[in-house]
Structure formats: structure tokens, C-alpha cells
Design a protein around this motif. Sequence first.
Motif, PDB file in Angstrom:
ATOM      1  N   LYS A  55     -58.448  63.259 -41.929  1.00 60.06           N
ATOM      2  CA  LYS A  55     -57.465  62.819 -42.420  1.00 60.06           C
ATOM      3  C   LYS A  55     -57.782  62.105 -43.751  1.00 60.06           C
ATOM      4  O   LYS A  55     -56.932  62.492 -44.665  1.00 60.06           O
ATOM      5  N   ASN A 102     -59.295  50.128 -44.591  1.00 61.86           N
ATOM      6  CA  ASN A 102     -59.275  51.304 -44.186  1.00 61.86           C
ATOM      7  C   ASN A 102     -59.230  52.543 -44.971  1.00 61.86           C
ATOM      8  O   ASN A 102     -58.927  52.290 -46.294  1.00 61.86           O
ATOM      9  N   ASP A 104     -57.587  55.251 -45.595  1.00 65.65           N
ATOM     10  CA  ASP A 104     -56.417  56.015 -45.524  1.00 65.65           C
ATOM     11  C   ASP A 104     -55.220  55.303 -46.206  1.00 65.65           C
ATOM     12  O   ASP A 104     -54.128  55.516 -46.172  1.00 65.65           O
ATOM     13  N   ASN A 121     -50.784  57.883 -42.064  1.00 68.52           N
ATOM     14  CA  ASN A 121     -51.061  58.372 -40.650  1.00 68.52           C
ATOM     15  C   ASN A 121     -50.506  59.823 -40.317  1.00 68.52           C
ATOM     16  O   ASN A 121     -50.860  60.261 -39.298  1.00 68.52           O
TER      17      ASN A 121
HETATM   18 CA    CA Z   1     -53.766  53.703 -40.219  1.00 71.12          CA
END
Ligand code: CA
Length: 487
Positions: free
Chosen positions: A46, A123, A125, A248
Motif C-alpha cells: 500500500k 501511520n 499511509d 485505505n
Molecule cells: Ca489506515
Amino acid sequence: MRMKTTSSASNSTENSSKNNTKNLADLSVIILAAGKGTRMKSPLPKVLHPVAGVPIVKKVIDAVKGAGATEIRVVVGHGEALVRKVVEPMGVTCYTQTNQWGTADAVKSADPDSLKGNVLILNGDHPLLEPIDIEKILREFNETQSAVAVVSSVVKEPGSLGRIVRHRGDLRAIVEAADASGETLKIREINTGIYVAKSDVLASYLPKIENHNSKGEYYLTDIISICQESGEKVTAIVARPSVGFGVNNQVELAKATRLLFARKRKTLMEEGVLMIDPKTTYIEEEVEVGPGTVLYPSVYLRGRTKVGAYCMIEPGCYLAHAQLADGVHLKAYTYLENATIGAKAHIGPFARLRPETEIGPEAHVGNFVEMKKTRFGARSKAGHLTYLGDATIGEDVNIGCGTITCNYAVDRKKYRTVIGDRVFVGSDTQFVAPVEIGSDSVIGSGSTITKDVPAKALAVARGKQVVKENWVPKQAADSQKNEDAGQ
Ligand code: CA
Ligand code: UD1
């Protein structure tokens, strides 16, 4: 027991909010990037998905670097080899999380006990993060003198995000959506996935986190309630919604990409770049564009591209790592890859300049011209339908329509064509490389040049023209005779 910071001024991070630079210098960062990213439904890890041309995790690394972070640790797991390959050259240290047992387990994998001062955990992301966000978060953390803080933000659709639970305004806990009651799910203040903690607080309380929840994971979010119950000061620092924007799935990735392109366009327009239709103009982060340059619709500028001032880039142009001096005019659908263009040159429409091509100032490259590894001198012209590869072309040269350098030989090797200054190349000429043409010479149209030509010479290399007068009537008479004889 928590370790006290030493009395040495250079070590103390407390009570020093006035001196922001020093606070940041003591900052260590742990970026969580081991997760699978299942909802992306893509074979790429990701955090490596490109957002406006840059891997998501690079945006996070850049934001913390921009805020002055010195020690950056990235927790890797899923797609580890690939993630390491991308992030290690950015000056970070990778730590492997063997099993993805949750965000608290991920932090433990980064050997937090070896860190001093404040630890920022985020995080991997969150591509919309900017250094100013991090700076604000750290300033507030120091001002509140908390043991641990979570960064929250208030959003319209909290969806699957962790909810911030407060009692009389004070932070009590973070509750994951999957574990929340209907009442808790109504809370719109959410956990952005960013935390700041004193390193000794982390060391003391991380081991106390358990995995009694719906996913059976070790949630880092639990550190808040554990610290709160142990009498430590916990706070929620409220940040703007973009801070909490995590990617996500592909829809969120596309949204982040759109927002980052918009940010870049705004910056450039504020610096004096003109865009006819900004929404269709795509400019990656590192690209530079000078003031007074006009970008037409559907222009795509990538990577390390640099465009000077007062350039004009017409519709459909694609530039990857291209360098344009001032006043360059790119006509529609020009494709440049790692090419350098001198001031006031005119290129296109429909020109393709491949890597290591250098076009001199005021040169003209017209339609359906391709060049590769070619230096094309100042004021020289190649107006139409031409291929120049592995060539050095002097100044004030005229390359006629349909000229081709035959640079690739039967031995599967590439050879160079060198053409001096002021050479006139007639149309439909082939240069069979290696071959060298002296300055001021003239090449007759339709020539296949296989041998060097000295300066100031005329070279013609084509079949001699044969003219047979009155040939057509004679031909007709002959065939009539044959027909008569056949009857
Ligand atoms: Ca997340
Ligand atoms: C997490 C938070 C949630 C918050 C949200 C913000 C927890 C339990 N929940 O949920 O409160 O609102 O972020 O985006 O922390 N990761 C690892 N190892 C693991 C698991 C995850 O490195 O074992 C990494 C992931 O790569 C990702 C980050 O941690 O970068 C967050 O994981 P993710 O599964 O996306 O958490 P969310 O469900 O979004």
C-alpha cells in the motif's frame, strides 16, 4: 519506573516550547508501514502506491524530515523487500515486524526502548501531511506537558476510524469502530493515527497493551486508556482533517492524488504560472515552473522536470525529467523524456525527444521528429519527419525533411553521426553511421551517405537520373504491335 531526563540543557525537551528548533532536533519518528493494505486489492504494498507521482510513504517521510526529524524508523513487513528498496535510500532505518499483530506490536518492532526524547508515531499511509502539521503537533505536545498525546480531527464521516472518547472534555480512550457501541460510533472526533509520546512512557506502557478485542490485535490506541488509568497526563491534539486522511483503498488514493495535484497547481499559480484549465494540468511535486509560463489544458509535467520563465506549453504535452530554458515554445503533443531544451527553441507539434537529447537555443524541431542521444546546435532546424539518433549536429544546420541517421548496424551496435556547423542537408537523406560531415558542406537530396564528407564540399550519393525521351508513345506502339502479332 520512568527515567528522568538529565539536567543537561541540551538533553531537556521539557519546558522548551519557546525554542522550537531544539525540540524538533530531539525528535525521533516511527512510521508504521508493515500492514498488508488488503483493501487496496493491488499486488503493490500500500505505502508504495504513487500519489501524484510519489510513493505514499515518501510523503510521510518528507513531512517529518521537513519538520526536522533526525531519527526516522520505518516498520516494514508486508512486501518488505520492495518497501526497503524504496525507503532506505531516503535515509531511514527499517525494522521488520514479522507478524502483523497490530499497531502496538508494530511500534514494539522498532526497538522503541533505544529512543530518547519525544517519539512521534505515525501511520505510513497519510500522504496529505505537511511539515507545518507536524511542527504544530509537537509544539502543542510540549506546551501541554503530556506523557502521551493522540492527534485527533473532527470529520464529517468518521466511518471505520477510531473514535476519541472524552469525559467532561478530557481524553479517556480511543475506541476502534469495530469495538464501538452505537452511541460511540456517533462521535465525529477521530484518531488520525498519529501519536506523540515520551520515550520512557512508551517503554513503560507498550508491554501492558493486550489483544482482547474483536480483531485479536495489539492496538496502539489502547496506550491512551492505560496511561490515563495510571495517572499519566494524556491529551488529544486537534489537527485539521487533511492530517487524518489515510489511504485505505483506490478511491481514497485517487482523492489524495487529486488534492496533491491541486496543492501543487495553487503554489505555482501563486508564483505566476498561467494555467488555462488548472483541473486538467498535472504537475508532480518536484517540478519547477518559472513565472510567466503558460500551461495549456492536458499538460503533464513529471519527476524532476524544470521549466523556465515565459515558456508556452501547448495541449497534450508530456514532459518527464525534462529541462526547459526560458522562452521555449512546445507545440501540441510534444513528448519529452530526460531532454534539455535551450532558450527560445520551438519544438513540435508531435515531436518526441528521448533521453540525453540536448536542443540548442533558438533551434527548431518540427512535426514527427524523433531524437535520441543527440546534440542539436543553436538555431539549427529539423522541420519534418526526421530521426536523429546518436548524433551531434552543429549550429545553423538545416536538416531536410525525411532525414534519417542509420545508427544501428548489423553488428547490433550503435554508431554516431557527426555534422558540422552550417551544413545543409537536403531532404530524404540517410546517414549510415559512423559518418562525419565537415562544416559548411552540402548534402544533395536523396543521398545515402556512407563515407565522411570534408568541409565545404558537395556530396551527392544517389542513382543518376536517366531520361528517355518520347518513351511513352514508343512503349504504346510496341505493345500494339505485339497484340496484332498475337491475333
Ligand atoms: Ca489506515
Ligand atoms: C488505525 C487506528 C485507528 C485510526 C486509523 C487512522 C489502530 C488500532 N487503529 O486504524 O484508530 O483511526 O488508524 O488511519 O491503531 N500496521 C503495521 N503493522 C500492523 C498493523 C498495521 O505496521 O500489524 C500499519 C499499517 O501499515 C498502517 C498503519 O499501521 O500504515 C495503520 O494500520 P491500519 O490497518 O491501516 O489501521 P486502521 O484500521 O486504519
